[in-house]
Motif scaffolding. Structure first.
Motif, PDB file in Angstrom:
ATOM      1  N   TYR A  14       0.830  -1.209   0.000  1.00 18.94           N
ATOM      2  CA  TYR A  14       0.000   0.000   0.000  1.00 18.94           C
ATOM      3  C   TYR A  14       0.866   1.261   0.000  1.00 18.94           C
ATOM      4  O   TYR A  14       0.589   2.213  -0.727  1.00 18.94           O
ATOM      5  N   TYR A  15       1.915   1.275   0.830  1.00 22.51           N
ATOM      6  CA  TYR A  15       2.794   2.431   0.888  1.00 22.51           C
ATOM      7  C   TYR A  15       3.504   2.645  -0.457  1.00 22.51           C
ATOM      8  O   TYR A  15       3.657   3.774  -0.912  1.00 22.51           O
ATOM      9  N   LYS A  21       2.420   1.725  -3.457  1.00 26.81           N
ATOM     10  CA  LYS A  21       1.440   2.225  -4.425  1.00 26.81           C
ATOM     11  C   LYS A  21       1.138   3.704  -4.198  1.00 26.81           C
ATOM     12  O   LYS A  21       1.013   4.474  -5.152  1.00 26.81           O
ATOM     13  N   SER A  22       1.006   4.105  -2.936  1.00 22.93           N
ATOM     14  CA  SER A  22       0.710   5.517  -2.661  1.00 22.93           C
ATOM     15  C   SER A  22       1.889   6.410  -3.039  1.00 22.93           C
ATOM     16  O   SER A  22       1.698   7.510  -3.549  1.00 22.93           O
ATOM     17  N   THR A  23       3.111   5.920  -2.841  1.00 22.78           N
ATOM     18  CA  THR A  23       4.287   6.699  -3.219  1.00 22.78           C
ATOM     19  C   THR A  23       4.337   6.881  -4.734  1.00 22.78           C
ATOM     20  O   THR A  23       4.604   7.981  -5.230  1.00 22.78           O
ATOM     21  N   VAL A  24       4.073   5.806  -5.471  1.00 16.07           N
ATOM     22  CA  VAL A  24       4.053   5.896  -6.932  1.00 16.07           C
ATOM     23  C   VAL A  24       2.981   6.878  -7.373  1.00 16.07           C
ATOM     24  O   VAL A  24       3.192   7.702  -8.261  1.00 16.07           O
ATOM     25  N   TYR A  25       1.819   6.823  -6.751  1.00 16.70           N
ATOM     26  CA  TYR A  25       0.724   7.734  -7.101  1.00 16.70           C
ATOM     27  C   TYR A  25       1.124   9.186  -6.846  1.00 16.70           C
ATOM     28  O   TYR A  25       0.893  10.061  -7.675  1.00 16.70           O
ATOM     29  N   VAL A  26       1.737   9.457  -5.696  1.00 17.50           N
ATOM     30  CA  VAL A  26       2.141  10.824  -5.360  1.00 17.50           C
ATOM     31  C   VAL A  26       3.186  11.331  -6.351  1.00 17.50           C
ATOM     32  O   VAL A  26       3.094  12.456  -6.850  1.00 17.50           O
ATOM     33  N   ASN A  36       3.714  10.267  -9.405  1.00 19.00           N
ATOM     34  CA  ASN A  36       3.054  10.401 -10.697  1.00 19.00           C
ATOM     35  C   ASN A  36       2.243  11.700 -10.753  1.00 19.00           C
ATOM     36  O   ASN A  36       2.294  12.439 -11.739  1.00 19.00           O
ATOM     37  N   SER A  37       1.509  11.976  -9.686  1.00 19.99           N
ATOM     38  CA  SER A  37       0.708  13.199  -9.629  1.00 19.99           C
ATOM     39  C   SER A  37       1.599  14.434  -9.649  1.00 19.99           C
ATOM     40  O   SER A  37       1.291  15.424 -10.302  1.00 19.99           O
ATOM     41  N   THR A  38       2.713  14.389  -8.942  1.00 22.89           N
ATOM     42  CA  THR A  38       3.624  15.531  -8.890  1.00 22.89           C
ATOM     43  C   THR A  38       4.201  15.830 -10.276  1.00 22.89           C
ATOM     44  O   THR A  38       4.273  16.977 -10.688  1.00 22.89           O
ATOM     45  N   HIS A  82       2.867  15.030 -13.198  1.00 23.04           N
ATOM     46  CA  HIS A  82       1.802  15.546 -14.064  1.00 23.04           C
ATOM     47  C   HIS A  82       1.463  16.995 -13.729  1.00 23.04           C
ATOM     48  O   HIS A  82       1.202  17.790 -14.625  1.00 23.04           O
TER      49      HIS A  82
END
Length: 188
Positions: free
Chosen positions: A7-8, A10-15, A17-19, A21
């Protein structure tokens, strides 16, 4: 533990990725004071949440390392003692294997006697009954006994661990202790 790490990750990858973009897509800068305050509070809240998560993960890793360090200190102390007393290498190897086995099985991580001493006697009795009563009822010798006798027996149980290859008793020995509980858990 692995599920939590996933979970950690995945959330790091999401953050990240969002940064990426957000930096590519130019975001409109706030024009009014309420927009500026909202952006500032939103950023601070995100930083605080991130700091709490990183701090909790760090504390969890430190705690696991502390338990492992205490175990290794105990093992090293035992090795130094055996070296000082010139213990035979076969016995040293057997003792080291025991320490490794107890660590892998988890018994080195929890000290049942410390837990029992810290609880009031009645609460300790309830815990012991919860843990051991069903197993004790499965022993043929105790199946027809009254519940009060079983309760008293459960309170008298003491954990005794034996390493593989140890003799629990020998033919002809006078019996002072019942080990049927051990045989029930490890039938061969």
């Amino acid at each position: 533990m692995g599920h939590l790490c996933s979970y950690y990750l995945k959330s790091t990858v999401y953050v990240l990725n969002s940064t990426v973009h957000l930096s590519i897509l130019e975001q409109a800068s706030p024009r009014f004071t309420p927009q500026f305050l909202f952006e500032t509070l939103d950023t601070l809240l995100g930083l605080i949440i991130f700091a709490v998560i990183v701090g909790d993960v760090g504390a969890m890793v430190s705690s696991m390392n502390l338990v492992r360090t205490m175990y290794e200190e105990k093992l090293d102390g035992c090795k130094r003692y055996m070296n000082f007393r010139k213990v035979h290498p076969l016995l040293v190897r057997k003792i080291v294997h025991w320490y490794e086995y107890s660590w892998k099985e988890g018994s080195a991580k929890v000290d049942e006697s410390t837990i029992a001493e810290s609880l009031p006697s009645r609460l300790h009795g309830q815990l012991a009954v919860h843990i051991h009563m069903d197993t004790l009822k499965k022993v043929a010798l105790f199946q027809d006994c009254e519940a009060t006798l079983l309760y008293e027996l459960v309170l008298k149980l003491q954990l005794q661990l034996f390493s593989p290859g140890d003799y629990v008793c020998r033919k002809g020995d006078i019996g002072k202790v019942s080990y049927s509980y051990i045989f029930l858990l490890n039938p061969k």
